[in-house]
Design a protein around this motif. Structure first.
Motif, PDB file in Angstrom:
ATOM      1  N   LEU A  31       0.832  -1.211   0.000  1.00 33.39           N
ATOM      2  CA  LEU A  31       0.000   0.000   0.000  1.00 33.39           C
ATOM      3  C   LEU A  31       0.863   1.256   0.000  1.00 33.39           C
ATOM      4  O   LEU A  31       0.559   2.235  -0.689  1.00 33.39           O
ATOM      5  CB  LEU A  31      -0.919   0.002   1.220  1.00 33.39           C
ATOM      6  CG  LEU A  31      -1.998  -1.080   1.266  1.00 33.39           C
ATOM      7  CD1 LEU A  31      -2.803  -0.980   2.549  1.00 33.39           C
ATOM      8  CD2 LEU A  31      -2.918  -0.982   0.057  1.00 33.39           C
ATOM      9  N   GLN A  32       1.965   1.221   0.749  1.00 39.04           N
ATOM     10  CA  GLN A  32       2.834   2.386   0.825  1.00 39.04           C
ATOM     11  C   GLN A  32       3.469   2.703  -0.528  1.00 39.04           C
ATOM     12  O   GLN A  32       3.513   3.869  -0.948  1.00 39.04           O
ATOM     13  CB  GLN A  32       3.911   2.148   1.875  1.00 39.04           C
ATOM     14  CG  GLN A  32       4.864   3.328   2.053  1.00 39.04           C
ATOM     15  CD  GLN A  32       5.887   3.077   3.141  1.00 39.04           C
ATOM     16  OE1 GLN A  32       5.733   2.188   3.963  1.00 39.04           O
ATOM     17  NE2 GLN A  32       6.952   3.864   3.155  1.00 39.04           N
ATOM     18  N   GLN A  89       3.590   6.004  -5.569  1.00 37.69           N
ATOM     19  CA  GLN A  89       3.506   6.064  -7.030  1.00 37.69           C
ATOM     20  C   GLN A  89       2.289   6.848  -7.506  1.00 37.69           C
ATOM     21  O   GLN A  89       2.123   7.084  -8.697  1.00 37.69           O
ATOM     22  CB  GLN A  89       3.457   4.649  -7.601  1.00 37.69           C
ATOM     23  CG  GLN A  89       4.731   3.861  -7.374  1.00 37.69           C
ATOM     24  CD  GLN A  89       4.570   2.387  -7.667  1.00 37.69           C
ATOM     25  OE1 GLN A  89       3.725   1.998  -8.480  1.00 37.69           O
ATOM     26  NE2 GLN A  89       5.354   1.551  -7.019  1.00 37.69           N
ATOM     27  N   GLY A  90       1.426   7.253  -6.580  1.00 42.14           N
ATOM     28  CA  GLY A  90       0.248   8.027  -6.952  1.00 42.14           C
ATOM     29  C   GLY A  90      -0.939   7.200  -7.370  1.00 42.14           C
ATOM     30  O   GLY A  90      -1.943   7.742  -7.832  1.00 42.14           O
ATOM     31  N   VAL A  91      -0.867   5.872  -7.231  1.00 42.58           N
ATOM     32  CA  VAL A  91      -1.999   5.014  -7.584  1.00 42.58           C
ATOM     33  C   VAL A  91      -3.069   5.099  -6.503  1.00 42.58           C
ATOM     34  O   VAL A  91      -4.269   5.057  -6.784  1.00 42.58           O
ATOM     35  CB  VAL A  91      -1.543   3.547  -7.771  1.00 42.58           C
ATOM     36  CG1 VAL A  91      -2.732   2.636  -8.068  1.00 42.58           C
ATOM     37  CG2 VAL A  91      -0.522   3.465  -8.894  1.00 42.58           C
ATOM     38  N   LEU A  92      -2.616   5.229  -5.249  1.00 42.04           N
ATOM     39  CA  LEU A  92      -3.519   5.317  -4.106  1.00 42.04           C
ATOM     40  C   LEU A  92      -3.244   6.597  -3.322  1.00 42.04           C
ATOM     41  O   LEU A  92      -2.200   7.220  -3.482  1.00 42.04           O
ATOM     42  CB  LEU A  92      -3.343   4.115  -3.160  1.00 42.04           C
ATOM     43  CG  LEU A  92      -3.448   2.713  -3.751  1.00 42.04           C
ATOM     44  CD1 LEU A  92      -3.126   1.683  -2.673  1.00 42.04           C
ATOM     45  CD2 LEU A  92      -4.830   2.456  -4.329  1.00 42.04           C
ATOM     46  N   TYR A  93      -4.195   6.973  -2.468  1.00 45.55           N
ATOM     47  CA  TYR A  93      -3.926   7.991  -1.460  1.00 45.55           C
ATOM     48  C   TYR A  93      -4.522   7.499  -0.151  1.00 45.55           C
ATOM     49  O   TYR A  93      -5.464   6.703  -0.141  1.00 45.55           O
ATOM     50  CB  TYR A  93      -4.486   9.367  -1.857  1.00 45.55           C
ATOM     51  CG  TYR A  93      -5.998   9.456  -1.931  1.00 45.55           C
ATOM     52  CD1 TYR A  93      -6.760   9.834  -0.828  1.00 45.55           C
ATOM     53  CD2 TYR A  93      -6.675   9.193  -3.127  1.00 45.55           C
ATOM     54  CE1 TYR A  93      -8.140   9.940  -0.905  1.00 45.55           C
ATOM     55  CE2 TYR A  93      -8.051   9.294  -3.221  1.00 45.55           C
ATOM     56  CZ  TYR A  93      -8.779   9.672  -2.105  1.00 45.55           C
ATOM     57  OH  TYR A  93     -10.155   9.769  -2.186  1.00 45.55           O
ATOM     58  N   ARG A  94      -3.929   7.923   0.950  1.00 44.97           N
ATOM     59  CA  ARG A  94      -4.335   7.414   2.256  1.00 44.97           C
ATOM     60  C   ARG A  94      -4.880   8.544   3.120  1.00 44.97           C
ATOM     61  O   ARG A  94      -4.344   9.653   3.124  1.00 44.97           O
ATOM     62  CB  ARG A  94      -3.164   6.723   2.959  1.00 44.97           C
ATOM     63  CG  ARG A  94      -2.473   5.693   2.082  1.00 44.97           C
ATOM     64  CD  ARG A  94      -1.445   4.875   2.834  1.00 44.97           C
ATOM     65  NE  ARG A  94      -2.088   3.855   3.657  1.00 44.97           N
ATOM     66  CZ  ARG A  94      -1.424   2.904   4.312  1.00 44.97           C
ATOM     67  NH1 ARG A  94      -0.117   2.864   4.246  1.00 44.97           N
ATOM     68  NH2 ARG A  94      -2.049   2.013   5.034  1.00 44.97           N
ATOM     69  N   THR A  95      -5.938   8.263   3.837  1.00 40.78           N
ATOM     70  CA  THR A  95      -6.521   9.208   4.783  1.00 40.78           C
ATOM     71  C   THR A  95      -6.356   8.638   6.183  1.00 40.78           C
ATOM     72  O   THR A  95      -6.827   7.529   6.458  1.00 40.78           O
ATOM     73  CB  THR A  95      -8.014   9.433   4.479  1.00 40.78           C
ATOM     74  OG1 THR A  95      -8.159   9.940   3.148  1.00 40.78           O
ATOM     75  CG2 THR A  95      -8.625  10.431   5.465  1.00 40.78           C
ATOM     76  N   GLN A  96      -5.654   9.379   7.024  1.00 41.02           N
ATOM     77  CA  GLN A  96      -5.338   8.897   8.360  1.00 41.02           C
ATOM     78  C   GLN A  96      -6.597   8.494   9.125  1.00 41.02           C
ATOM     79  O   GLN A  96      -7.552   9.259   9.226  1.00 41.02           O
ATOM     80  CB  GLN A  96      -4.591   9.993   9.135  1.00 41.02           C
ATOM     81  CG  GLN A  96      -4.075   9.561  10.498  1.00 41.02           C
ATOM     82  CD  GLN A  96      -2.961   8.546  10.397  1.00 41.02           C
ATOM     83  OE1 GLN A  96      -2.200   8.562   9.433  1.00 41.02           O
ATOM     84  NE2 GLN A  96      -2.854   7.669  11.385  1.00 41.02           N
ATOM     85  N   GLY A  97      -6.600   7.288   9.637  1.00 37.46           N
ATOM     86  CA  GLY A  97      -7.705   6.804  10.436  1.00 37.46           C
ATOM     87  C   GLY A  97      -8.903   6.330   9.642  1.00 37.46           C
ATOM     88  O   GLY A  97      -9.892   5.854  10.223  1.00 37.46           O
ATOM     89  N   VAL A  98      -8.829   6.455   8.315  1.00 36.48           N
ATOM     90  CA  VAL A  98      -9.971   6.051   7.475  1.00 36.48           C
ATOM     91  C   VAL A  98      -9.590   4.877   6.582  1.00 36.48           C
ATOM     92  O   VAL A  98     -10.267   3.848   6.544  1.00 36.48           O
ATOM     93  CB  VAL A  98     -10.476   7.234   6.615  1.00 36.48           C
ATOM     94  CG1 VAL A  98     -11.658   6.784   5.744  1.00 36.48           C
ATOM     95  CG2 VAL A  98     -10.879   8.385   7.513  1.00 36.48           C
ATOM     96  N   GLY A  99      -8.482   5.023   5.815  1.00 34.75           N
ATOM     97  CA  GLY A  99      -8.059   3.939   4.945  1.00 34.75           C
ATOM     98  C   GLY A  99      -7.375   4.428   3.692  1.00 34.75           C
ATOM     99  O   GLY A  99      -7.021   5.607   3.567  1.00 34.75           O
TER     100      GLY A  99
END
Length: 243
Positions: free
Chosen positions: A53-54, A59-69
């Motif tokens: 996931l990191q 690479q910009g495929v995903l983004y993460r929201t703290q405490g959400v996913g």
């Protein structure tokens, strides 16, 4: 030393996520399975799932929201701040002639820094090319590039005297993202020899890591004599509307 089995499982998770994104099974901004869910689904440790996931986030495929996913990113978030330009095109735009000297094209044990950058194992075989780019007949840039064999298996079969690595990589594995580090350095013996410059000549070194949908593709050191090369670009800013 990393466990080869965990490395394969890590790559399997990345491939699975990329397949869901590319097929639109997981559309933009949709939440993807958590680290725990992926770890359970693929029978791996949470750390292995977190690494997948990191890297996809980097690479910009995903983004993460703290405490959400983690969520599927919009394609526009994958663009690079600095345009990736082909040195042969830059030289041609000035009305000059580009040529290249292929110094080395081989497979060698992957150095630790490169292994970390490309998501490979240290001493695992990695492809390497060393090329001198000429502006007319003046050596302009020394390109030392490492390429992930799993991503670009035919790299060593190319003739880079007539096609730059940038052109080839862009054709066979279109780039989605890049990371850049620009610094002023003094030339090492290799640069002095191939750029034909003295030890006191300041150089501009661009360290670049490029990605495609499948992951990290290449890691390169592009070193140019400071007196012969300038790096520029243009940033277009849309003015804010006022009432």
């Amino acid at each position: 030393m990393a466990n080869p089995g965990s490395h394969r499982k890590f790559a399997t998770i990345k491939d699975f996520i990329l397949a869901q994104v590319e097929s639109a099974a997981w559309p933009e901004h949709s939440r993807i399975p958590s680290e725990n869910e992926l770890a359970s689904q693929f029978a791996v440790s949470r750390m292995t799932a977190r690494r997948a996931l990191q890297e996809l986030t980097e690479q910009g495929v995903l983004y993460r929201t703290q405490g959400v996913g983690s969520f599927v990113a919009s394609p526009k978030s994958q663009s690079s701040l600095l345009e990736i330009r082909n040195i042969a095109d830059d030289i041609s735009r000035r009305g000059h002639f580009h040529s290249a000297e292929l110094v080395q094209l081989t497979s060698l044990p992957c150095p630790a820094v490169v292994a970390s950058a490309l998501g490979m194992l240290r001493n695992q075989p990695v492809f390497f090319s060393l090329i001198v780019h000429y502006d007319n007949q003046t050596p302009l840039q020394l390109e030392a590039r490492y390429v992930n064999p799993a991503m670009i298996p035919e790299y060593l079969a190319q003739d880079f005297r007539y096609q730059t690595p940038h052109e080839y990589l862009s054709a066979v594995s279109p780039l989605t993202d890049a990371e850049h580090l620009i610094e002023a350095v003094l030339p090492d013996e290799l640069c002095q020899k191939h750029l034909k410059i003295p030890p006191s000549e300041p150089c501009l070194r661009l360290t670049r890591r490029t990605f495609s949908r499948g992951g990290a593709v290449s890691f390169a050191y592009l070193t140019s004599a400071g007196s012969r090369y300038r790096l520029g670009g243009q940033l277009n800013v849309t003015p804010k509307k006022t009432d």
